[in-house]
Scaffold this motif. Sequence first.
Motif, PDB file in Angstrom:
ATOM      1  N   PHE A 128      46.458  10.255  -4.297  1.00 13.81           N
ATOM      2  CA  PHE A 128      45.608  10.421  -3.922  1.00 13.81           C
ATOM      3  C   PHE A 128      44.419  10.622  -4.430  1.00 13.81           C
ATOM      4  O   PHE A 128      45.041  12.160  -3.942  1.00 13.81           O
ATOM      5  N   THR A 129      43.263  10.397  -4.904  1.00  4.43           N
ATOM      6  CA  THR A 129      42.127  11.615  -4.902  1.00  4.43           C
ATOM      7  C   THR A 129      41.067  12.375  -4.380  1.00  4.43           C
ATOM      8  O   THR A 129      40.445  10.916  -3.746  1.00  4.43           O
ATOM      9  N   TYR A 130      40.924  13.235  -4.446  1.00  2.63           N
ATOM     10  CA  TYR A 130      39.828  13.007  -2.842  1.00  2.63           C
ATOM     11  C   TYR A 130      38.900  14.251  -3.865  1.00  2.63           C
ATOM     12  O   TYR A 130      39.173  15.182  -4.419  1.00  2.63           O
ATOM     13  N   THR A 131      37.490  13.287  -2.907  1.00  2.00           N
ATOM     14  CA  THR A 131      36.103  14.433  -3.527  1.00  2.00           C
ATOM     15  C   THR A 131      35.837  15.182  -2.578  1.00  2.00           C
ATOM     16  O   THR A 131      35.163  14.352  -1.291  1.00  2.00           O
ATOM     17  N   VAL A 132      35.131  16.453  -2.255  1.00  2.00           N
ATOM     18  CA  VAL A 132      34.686  16.621  -0.576  1.00  2.00           C
ATOM     19  C   VAL A 132      33.524  17.112  -1.611  1.00  2.00           C
ATOM     20  O   VAL A 132      32.992  18.443  -2.399  1.00  2.00           O
ATOM     21  N   LEU A 133      31.936  16.580  -0.067  1.00  2.00           N
ATOM     22  CA  LEU A 133      30.712  17.192  -0.821  1.00  2.00           C
ATOM     23  C   LEU A 133      30.080  17.899   0.036  1.00  2.00           C
ATOM     24  O   LEU A 133      30.759  17.618   0.981  1.00  2.00           O
TER      25      LEU A 133
END
Length: 144
Positions: A128-133
């Motif tokens: 599962f790929t996550y991106t944090v802004l």
Amino acid sequence: MRHYYSFFAILALVCGLAIGGSILLRLGPAHDVTTARDIRALGSAVDTYYLSQNKLPATLSQASILDQSISKRLKDYQYVQTASNAYQLCTTFMTVRSAVSGPLPASPNPGSLAPPNPDVHGKGRQCFTYTVLPIQEPNPSNGN
């Protein structure tokens, strides 16, 4: 007489395998529910670490807000940083789950994009790929 004992030995073996198989069929979904819950908690811990430290942790254990039960299972999960603000969480599921009943979990942190849903997964290894802004500070010149 010898065939009589062989028959019962084979019958006992078949029954044992059937019972063992049915137990494994029940444990698979329960294992996967715990695994999906762990993935959500790990994602939330990594996101929280990023938002407080302005960088991703080097390891999952660095995201120290994990509860003790998840900490014991960390060996079941792989964490890979893919960019300065993106990462993958990988693990293995025992069953396929293609639909979820009820509402989906909300994004754990306001600085995250909509997270992947670990409740929907294939069997075997899944990532599962996550991106944090980063949270945008209000700009005083705009009046915000």
